[in-house]
Design an enzyme around this catalytic site. Structure first.
Site, PDB file in Angstrom:
ATOM      1  N   ILE A   1       0.929  -1.167  -0.035  1.00 46.34           N
ATOM      2  CA  ILE A   1       0.032   0.008   0.019  1.00 46.34           C
ATOM      3  C   ILE A   1       0.963   1.483  -0.102  1.00 46.34           C
ATOM      4  O   ILE A   1       0.854   2.403  -0.703  1.00 46.34           O
ATOM      5  CB  ILE A   1      -0.911  -0.060   1.115  1.00 46.34           C
ATOM      6  CG1 ILE A   1      -1.903  -1.176   1.245  1.00 46.34           C
ATOM      7  CG2 ILE A   1      -1.606   1.346   1.397  1.00 46.34           C
ATOM      8  CD1 ILE A   1      -2.487  -1.416   2.453  1.00 46.34           C
TER       9      ILE A   1
ATOM     10  N   ASN B   1       1.332   4.172   7.585  1.00 47.31           N
ATOM     11  CA  ASN B   1       0.959   3.177   6.977  1.00 47.31           C
ATOM     12  C   ASN B   1       2.079   2.050   7.158  1.00 47.31           C
ATOM     13  O   ASN B   1       1.346   1.000   7.312  1.00 47.31           O
ATOM     14  CB  ASN B   1       1.332   3.273   5.375  1.00 47.31           C
ATOM     15  CG  ASN B   1       1.139   2.086   4.596  1.00 47.31           C
ATOM     16  OD1 ASN B   1       0.020   1.654   4.384  1.00 47.31           O
ATOM     17  ND2 ASN B   1       2.338   1.596   4.203  1.00 47.31           N
TER      18      ASN B   1
ATOM     19  N   GLY C   1       3.286  -1.387   8.824  1.00 49.31           N
ATOM     20  CA  GLY C   1       2.430  -2.039   9.659  1.00 49.31           C
ATOM     21  C   GLY C   1       2.835  -3.496   9.300  1.00 49.31           C
ATOM     22  O   GLY C   1       3.139  -3.859   8.119  1.00 49.31           O
TER      23      GLY C   1
ATOM     24  N   TYR D   1      -3.030  -7.756  16.665  1.00 54.18           N
ATOM     25  CA  TYR D   1      -3.358  -6.875  15.441  1.00 54.18           C
ATOM     26  C   TYR D   1      -4.648  -6.025  15.522  1.00 54.18           C
ATOM     27  O   TYR D   1      -4.479  -4.799  15.475  1.00 54.18           O
ATOM     28  CB  TYR D   1      -3.412  -7.803  13.960  1.00 54.18           C
ATOM     29  CG  TYR D   1      -3.606  -6.895  12.757  1.00 54.18           C
ATOM     30  CD1 TYR D   1      -2.566  -6.559  12.272  1.00 54.18           C
ATOM     31  CD2 TYR D   1      -4.914  -6.829  11.960  1.00 54.18           C
ATOM     32  CE1 TYR D   1      -2.548  -5.405  11.108  1.00 54.18           C
ATOM     33  CE2 TYR D   1      -4.883  -5.930  10.874  1.00 54.18           C
ATOM     34  CZ  TYR D   1      -3.819  -5.222  10.343  1.00 54.18           C
ATOM     35  OH  TYR D   1      -4.113  -4.667   9.290  1.00 54.18           O
TER      36      TYR D   1
HETATM   37  P1  NDP Z   1       3.432  -4.861   3.298  1.00 55.40           P
HETATM   38  O1  NDP Z   1       3.938  -5.934   4.058  1.00 55.40           O
HETATM   39  O2  NDP Z   1       3.270  -5.133   1.758  1.00 55.40           O
HETATM   40  O3  NDP Z   1       3.878  -3.267   3.621  1.00 55.40           O
HETATM   41  C1  NDP Z   1       4.503  -3.082   4.877  1.00 55.40           C
HETATM   42  C2  NDP Z   1       5.243  -2.005   4.924  1.00 55.40           C
HETATM   43  O4  NDP Z   1       6.024  -1.626   6.072  1.00 55.40           O
HETATM   44  C3  NDP Z   1       6.882  -2.212   4.282  1.00 55.40           C
HETATM   45  O5  NDP Z   1       7.337  -1.078   3.562  1.00 55.40           O
HETATM   46  C4  NDP Z   1       7.596  -2.564   5.405  1.00 55.40           C
HETATM   47  O6  NDP Z   1       9.112  -2.582   4.900  1.00 55.40           O
HETATM   48  C5  NDP Z   1       7.219  -1.630   6.280  1.00 55.40           C
HETATM   49  N1  NDP Z   1       7.460  -1.747   7.568  1.00 55.40           N
HETATM   50  C6  NDP Z   1       7.268  -3.003   8.266  1.00 55.40           C
HETATM   51  N2  NDP Z   1       7.590  -2.637   9.834  1.00 55.40           N
HETATM   52  C7  NDP Z   1       8.164  -1.690   9.773  1.00 55.40           C
HETATM   53  C8  NDP Z   1       8.638  -0.866  10.630  1.00 55.40           C
HETATM   54  N3  NDP Z   1       8.953  -1.514  11.970  1.00 55.40           N
HETATM   55  N4  NDP Z   1       9.272   0.327  10.620  1.00 55.40           N
HETATM   56  C9  NDP Z   1       9.294   0.991   9.111  1.00 55.40           C
HETATM   57  N5  NDP Z   1       8.618   0.488   8.316  1.00 55.40           N
HETATM   58  C10 NDP Z   1       8.129  -0.813   8.737  1.00 55.40           C
HETATM   59  O7  NDP Z   1       1.911  -4.647   3.958  1.00 55.40           O
HETATM   60  P2  NDP Z   1       0.569  -3.632   3.415  1.00 55.40           P
HETATM   61  O8  NDP Z   1       1.106  -2.716   2.437  1.00 55.40           O
HETATM   62  O9  NDP Z   1      -0.457  -4.670   3.118  1.00 55.40           O
HETATM   63  O10 NDP Z   1       0.304  -2.914   4.886  1.00 55.40           O
HETATM   64  C11 NDP Z   1       0.514  -1.496   4.893  1.00 55.40           C
HETATM   65  C12 NDP Z   1      -0.411  -1.276   5.952  1.00 55.40           C
HETATM   66  O11 NDP Z   1      -1.867  -1.578   5.684  1.00 55.40           O
HETATM   67  C13 NDP Z   1      -0.504  -1.753   7.426  1.00 55.40           C
HETATM   68  O12 NDP Z   1      -0.502  -0.790   8.371  1.00 55.40           O
HETATM   69  C14 NDP Z   1      -1.478  -2.781   7.272  1.00 55.40           C
HETATM   70  O13 NDP Z   1      -2.041  -3.123   8.528  1.00 55.40           O
HETATM   71  C15 NDP Z   1      -2.426  -1.887   6.678  1.00 55.40           C
HETATM   72  N6  NDP Z   1      -3.544  -2.969   5.979  1.00 55.40           N
HETATM   73  C16 NDP Z   1      -3.425  -3.734   5.203  1.00 55.40           C
HETATM   74  C17 NDP Z   1      -4.270  -4.426   4.928  1.00 55.40           C
HETATM   75  C18 NDP Z   1      -3.935  -5.720   3.668  1.00 55.40           C
HETATM   76  O14 NDP Z   1      -4.934  -6.433   3.459  1.00 55.40           O
HETATM   77  N7  NDP Z   1      -3.063  -5.754   3.291  1.00 55.40           N
HETATM   78  C19 NDP Z   1      -5.775  -4.508   5.113  1.00 55.40           C
HETATM   79  C20 NDP Z   1      -5.869  -3.451   5.978  1.00 55.40           C
HETATM   80  C21 NDP Z   1      -4.893  -2.607   6.380  1.00 55.40           C
HETATM   81  P3  NDP Z   1      10.269  -2.964   5.850  1.00 55.40           P
HETATM   82  O15 NDP Z   1       9.917  -4.374   5.963  1.00 55.40           O
HETATM   83  O16 NDP Z   1      11.575  -2.655   4.728  1.00 55.40           O
HETATM   84  O17 NDP Z   1      10.367  -2.277   7.092  1.00 55.40           O
END
Ligand code: NDP
Length: 241
Positions: free
Chosen positions: A22, A85, A87, A150
Protein backbone atom coordinates in the site's frame (compact mmCIF):
# COMPACT_ATOMS: atom_id res chain seq x y z
CA UNK A 1 4.37 38.55 -19.83
CA UNK A 2 5.87 36.10 -17.39
CA UNK A 3 6.46 32.80 -19.11
CA UNK A 4 8.25 31.20 -16.16
CA UNK A 5 6.60 27.93 -15.16
CA UNK A 6 7.57 26.64 -11.73
CA UNK A 7 8.73 23.03 -11.62
CA UNK A 8 8.89 23.12 -7.84
CA UNK A 9 7.24 20.02 -6.38
CA UNK A 10 3.97 20.14 -4.47
CA UNK A 11 4.29 20.00 -0.67
CA UNK A 12 6.10 17.23 1.13
CA UNK A 13 4.27 14.00 1.98
CA UNK A 14 5.83 11.52 4.41
CA UNK A 15 4.86 7.88 3.93
CA UNK A 16 5.91 5.16 6.35
CA UNK A 17 6.08 1.60 5.11
CA UNK A 18 6.73 2.90 1.61
CA UNK A 19 8.88 0.06 0.29
CA UNK A 20 6.05 -2.32 -0.51
CA UNK A 21 2.30 -2.86 -0.93
CA UNK A 22 0.00 0.00 0.00
CA UNK A 23 2.76 2.47 0.92
CA UNK A 24 4.51 1.94 -2.39
CA UNK A 25 1.24 2.41 -4.31
CA UNK A 26 0.49 5.63 -2.39
CA UNK A 27 4.03 6.90 -3.13
CA UNK A 28 3.55 6.32 -6.86
CA UNK A 29 0.08 7.90 -6.83
CA UNK A 30 1.11 11.06 -4.95
CA UNK A 31 4.35 11.38 -6.90
CA UNK A 32 2.30 11.38 -10.10
CA UNK A 33 0.35 14.32 -8.59
CA UNK A 34 3.66 16.18 -8.20
CA UNK A 35 4.39 15.85 -4.48
CA UNK A 36 7.81 15.69 -2.90
CA UNK A 37 8.08 12.53 -0.82
CA UNK A 38 9.91 11.21 2.20
CA UNK A 39 9.70 7.42 1.97
CA UNK A 40 10.38 5.48 5.13
CA UNK A 41 10.84 1.76 5.78
CA UNK A 42 13.44 -0.38 7.52
CA UNK A 43 14.84 -1.32 4.10
CA UNK A 44 13.88 1.37 1.59
CA UNK A 45 13.94 0.77 -2.16
CA UNK A 46 15.06 3.61 -4.42
CA UNK A 47 12.21 4.26 -6.84
CA UNK A 48 12.24 6.01 -10.17
CA UNK A 49 10.35 9.01 -8.75
CA UNK A 50 11.33 12.70 -8.78
CA UNK A 51 11.80 14.70 -5.56
CA UNK A 52 11.93 11.68 -3.29
CA UNK A 53 14.04 11.25 -0.16
CA UNK A 54 14.49 7.90 1.57
CA UNK A 55 15.17 6.96 5.16
CA UNK A 56 15.88 3.49 6.52
CA UNK A 57 14.13 3.84 9.84
CA UNK A 58 12.17 1.58 12.14
CA UNK A 59 9.02 3.50 13.07
CA UNK A 60 9.48 2.25 16.63
CA UNK A 61 12.52 4.54 16.87
CA UNK A 62 11.18 8.06 17.46
CA UNK A 63 14.55 9.87 17.33
CA UNK A 64 15.49 8.34 13.97
CA UNK A 65 12.04 9.13 12.58
CA UNK A 66 12.22 12.74 13.75
CA UNK A 67 15.67 13.17 12.21
CA UNK A 68 14.43 11.81 8.87
CA UNK A 69 11.57 14.33 8.92
CA UNK A 70 13.86 17.26 9.83
CA UNK A 71 16.31 16.32 7.04
CA UNK A 72 13.54 16.02 4.44
CA UNK A 73 11.99 19.33 5.52
CA UNK A 74 15.38 21.02 5.02
CA UNK A 75 15.30 19.74 1.44
CA UNK A 76 11.63 20.10 0.51
CA UNK A 77 9.96 22.41 3.05
CA UNK A 78 7.40 21.58 5.74
CA UNK A 79 5.51 18.31 5.84
CA UNK A 80 1.99 18.85 4.51
CA UNK A 81 0.84 15.26 4.95
CA UNK A 82 1.94 12.27 6.99
CA UNK A 83 0.68 8.83 6.06
CA UNK A 84 1.15 6.37 8.92
CA UNK A 85 1.10 3.17 6.91
CA UNK A 86 3.96 0.97 8.20
CA UNK A 87 2.44 -2.15 9.65
CA UNK A 88 2.68 -5.86 10.15
CA UNK A 89 0.02 -8.50 10.74
CA UNK A 90 0.07 -11.90 12.34
CA UNK A 91 -3.07 -13.92 11.73
CA UNK A 92 -1.98 -17.10 13.49
CA UNK A 93 -4.12 -18.37 16.40
CA UNK A 94 -3.11 -16.81 19.72
CA UNK A 95 -1.71 -20.11 21.06
CA UNK A 96 0.81 -20.07 18.21
CA UNK A 97 2.19 -16.55 18.77
CA UNK A 98 4.85 -15.52 21.29
CA UNK A 99 4.92 -12.36 23.41
CA UNK A 100 7.56 -10.86 21.11
CA UNK A 101 5.19 -11.34 18.15
CA UNK A 102 2.35 -9.20 19.55
CA UNK A 103 4.85 -6.74 21.06
CA UNK A 104 6.28 -6.19 17.56
CA UNK A 105 2.78 -5.67 16.14
CA UNK A 106 1.83 -3.10 18.77
CA UNK A 107 5.21 -1.33 18.49
CA UNK A 108 5.04 -1.08 14.70
CA UNK A 109 1.34 -0.47 14.10
CA UNK A 110 0.39 1.66 17.09
CA UNK A 111 3.53 3.16 18.64
CA UNK A 112 4.96 3.68 15.14
CA UNK A 113 1.94 5.79 14.20
CA UNK A 114 2.21 7.78 17.43
CA UNK A 115 5.92 8.35 16.74
CA UNK A 116 5.26 9.48 13.19
CA UNK A 117 2.57 11.84 14.37
CA UNK A 118 4.75 13.24 17.15
CA UNK A 119 7.48 14.00 14.59
CA UNK A 120 5.22 16.28 12.49
CA UNK A 121 2.49 17.42 14.87
CA UNK A 122 3.96 20.56 16.46
CA UNK A 123 4.91 21.96 13.06
CA UNK A 124 1.42 21.36 11.66
CA UNK A 125 -0.19 23.04 14.67
CA UNK A 126 2.12 26.06 14.32
CA UNK A 127 1.39 26.39 10.62
CA UNK A 128 -2.33 25.69 11.24
CA UNK A 129 -2.23 23.33 8.30
CA UNK A 130 -1.59 19.68 7.62
CA UNK A 131 -3.09 16.24 7.19
CA UNK A 132 -2.34 13.04 9.06
CA UNK A 133 -3.74 9.89 7.46
CA UNK A 134 -3.69 6.71 9.51
CA UNK A 135 -3.86 3.51 7.50
CA UNK A 136 -5.82 1.50 9.97
CA UNK A 137 -7.92 -1.55 9.07
CA UNK A 138 -11.46 -2.79 9.29
CA UNK A 139 -9.91 -4.72 12.20
CA UNK A 140 -10.07 -1.41 14.11
CA UNK A 141 -13.78 -2.11 14.74
CA UNK A 142 -14.30 -5.81 14.07
CA UNK A 143 -12.65 -8.39 16.27
CA UNK A 144 -11.01 -11.45 14.77
CA UNK A 145 -10.17 -14.72 16.53
CA UNK A 146 -6.92 -15.16 14.59
CA UNK A 147 -5.56 -11.60 14.83
CA UNK A 148 -5.58 -10.74 18.53
CA UNK A 149 -2.51 -8.48 18.65
CA UNK A 150 -3.33 -6.94 15.28
CA UNK A 151 -6.89 -5.98 16.21
CA UNK A 152 -5.59 -4.52 19.47
CA UNK A 153 -3.11 -2.35 17.54
CA UNK A 154 -5.75 -1.16 15.08
CA UNK A 155 -8.47 -0.51 17.67
CA UNK A 156 -5.79 1.61 19.36
CA UNK A 157 -4.94 3.38 16.13
CA UNK A 158 -8.57 4.32 15.49
CA UNK A 159 -8.90 5.81 18.96
CA UNK A 160 -5.66 7.75 18.46
CA UNK A 161 -7.04 9.07 15.17
CA UNK A 162 -10.27 10.32 16.69
CA UNK A 163 -8.71 11.75 19.86
CA UNK A 164 -6.11 13.62 17.83
CA UNK A 165 -8.70 14.80 15.34
CA UNK A 166 -10.64 16.36 18.19
CA UNK A 167 -7.44 17.93 19.53
CA UNK A 168 -6.20 19.33 16.21
CA UNK A 169 -9.46 20.31 14.49
CA UNK A 170 -9.58 23.90 15.75
CA UNK A 171 -6.06 24.49 14.40
CA UNK A 172 -7.15 23.35 10.94
CA UNK A 173 -5.14 20.13 11.03
CA UNK A 174 -6.95 17.08 9.65
CA UNK A 175 -6.63 13.59 11.08
CA UNK A 176 -8.13 10.90 8.86
CA UNK A 177 -8.65 7.26 9.78
CA UNK A 178 -8.93 4.88 6.82
CA UNK A 179 -10.06 1.33 7.45
CA UNK A 180 -9.71 -1.00 4.49
CA UNK A 181 -10.54 -4.69 4.30
CA UNK A 182 -8.20 -7.06 2.48
CA UNK A 183 -5.75 -5.68 -0.06
CA UNK A 184 -3.47 -7.87 -2.17
CA UNK A 185 0.05 -7.08 -0.89
CA UNK A 186 3.01 -8.89 0.59
CA UNK A 187 1.84 -8.57 4.20
CA UNK A 188 1.65 -12.36 4.59
CA UNK A 189 5.43 -12.66 4.01
CA UNK A 190 6.10 -11.27 7.49
CA UNK A 191 4.19 -14.24 8.93
CA UNK A 192 6.31 -16.70 6.95
CA UNK A 193 3.31 -18.08 5.04
CA UNK A 194 2.51 -18.19 1.33
CA UNK A 195 -0.33 -16.14 -0.13
CA UNK A 196 -2.36 -19.35 -0.52
CA UNK A 197 -1.84 -20.27 3.15
CA UNK A 198 -2.77 -16.70 4.16
CA UNK A 199 -6.02 -16.94 2.16
CA UNK A 200 -6.77 -20.27 3.84
CA UNK A 201 -6.26 -18.74 7.31
CA UNK A 202 -8.62 -15.89 6.41
CA UNK A 203 -11.31 -18.03 4.78
CA UNK A 204 -10.60 -16.97 1.17
CA UNK A 205 -11.79 -13.33 1.20
CA UNK A 206 -11.99 -10.97 -1.79
CA UNK A 207 -9.10 -8.52 -2.18
CA UNK A 208 -8.84 -5.02 -3.61
CA UNK A 209 -5.62 -3.81 -5.22
CA UNK A 210 -3.12 -1.52 -3.51
CA UNK A 211 -3.58 0.92 -6.40
CA UNK A 212 -7.34 1.06 -5.85
CA UNK A 213 -6.83 1.85 -2.19
CA UNK A 214 -4.05 4.37 -2.92
CA UNK A 215 -6.58 6.29 -4.99
CA UNK A 216 -8.91 6.44 -1.97
CA UNK A 217 -6.04 7.92 0.05
CA UNK A 218 -5.37 10.47 -2.68
CA UNK A 219 -9.05 11.42 -2.79
CA UNK A 220 -9.19 12.02 0.97
CA UNK A 221 -5.98 14.08 0.92
CA UNK A 222 -7.12 16.18 -2.03
CA UNK A 223 -10.44 17.15 -0.44
CA UNK A 224 -10.47 20.91 0.22
CA UNK A 225 -8.47 21.52 3.45
CA UNK A 226 -11.58 22.76 5.29
CA UNK A 227 -13.20 19.32 4.82
CA UNK A 228 -12.10 16.21 6.66
CA UNK A 229 -13.02 12.60 5.92
CA UNK A 230 -12.83 11.52 9.55
CA UNK A 231 -13.18 7.79 9.36
CA UNK A 232 -13.83 5.58 6.36
CA UNK A 233 -14.32 1.84 5.90
CA UNK A 234 -13.71 0.52 2.39
CA UNK A 235 -14.05 -3.10 1.38
CA UNK A 236 -14.55 -5.20 -1.72
CA UNK A 237 -18.33 -5.28 -2.26
CA UNK A 238 -18.43 -9.04 -1.80
CA UNK A 239 -16.86 -8.93 1.70
CA UNK A 240 -19.65 -10.29 3.88
CA UNK A 241 -17.87 -9.96 7.26
P1 NDP B 1 3.40 -4.85 3.23
O1 NDP B 1 4.00 -5.95 4.05
O2 NDP B 1 3.30 -5.02 1.77
O3 NDP B 1 4.15 -3.46 3.53
C1 NDP B 1 4.47 -3.09 4.84
C2 NDP B 1 5.44 -1.92 4.80
O4 NDP B 1 5.73 -1.52 6.15
C3 NDP B 1 6.77 -2.26 4.15
O5 NDP B 1 7.23 -1.14 3.43
C4 NDP B 1 7.69 -2.54 5.34
O6 NDP B 1 9.03 -2.30 4.96
C5 NDP B 1 7.15 -1.49 6.33
N1 NDP B 1 7.45 -1.79 7.73
C6 NDP B 1 7.15 -2.90 8.43
N2 NDP B 1 7.61 -2.79 9.69
C7 NDP B 1 8.22 -1.57 9.77
C8 NDP B 1 8.88 -0.88 10.80
N3 NDP B 1 9.03 -1.41 12.03
N4 NDP B 1 9.37 0.36 10.55
C9 NDP B 1 9.24 0.91 9.31
N5 NDP B 1 8.60 0.31 8.30
C10 NDP B 1 8.10 -0.92 8.53
O7 NDP B 1 1.94 -4.60 3.88
P2 NDP B 1 0.69 -3.74 3.41
O8 NDP B 1 1.06 -2.79 2.36
O9 NDP B 1 -0.42 -4.69 3.21
O10 NDP B 1 0.36 -2.97 4.78
C11 NDP B 1 0.45 -1.57 4.95
C12 NDP B 1 -0.55 -1.15 6.02
O11 NDP B 1 -1.87 -1.42 5.59
C13 NDP B 1 -0.38 -1.85 7.37
O12 NDP B 1 -0.49 -0.91 8.41
C14 NDP B 1 -1.54 -2.81 7.41
O13 NDP B 1 -1.98 -3.09 8.71
C15 NDP B 1 -2.59 -2.02 6.64
N6 NDP B 1 -3.65 -2.86 6.09
C16 NDP B 1 -3.36 -3.84 5.19
C17 NDP B 1 -4.37 -4.64 4.69
C18 NDP B 1 -4.11 -5.75 3.72
O14 NDP B 1 -5.01 -6.56 3.48
N7 NDP B 1 -2.92 -5.82 3.12
C19 NDP B 1 -5.78 -4.45 5.09
C20 NDP B 1 -5.96 -3.40 6.06
C21 NDP B 1 -4.94 -2.62 6.52
P3 NDP B 1 10.30 -2.91 5.75
O15 NDP B 1 10.00 -4.35 5.98
O16 NDP B 1 11.45 -2.64 4.85
O17 NDP B 1 10.38 -2.13 7.01
Amino acid sequence: MNLLVSDAPKPLVVITGASSGIGLAIAETLSARGHALLLIARHTKELDLPNAAYADVDVGDYEALKKAVVDAEAQFGPVDCLINNAGIADVRPFEKVEPEDYEREIRTNLLGALNGTKAVYDGMLERKQGTIINISSISDRKTCPVAVGYTASKYGMRSVSESLREAAAAAGVRVINLSPAYIRTNIHAGMGVTFEEYCELLGHPDFMTAEEFADVVRYCYEMPPHLCVRDMVITPTKSSF
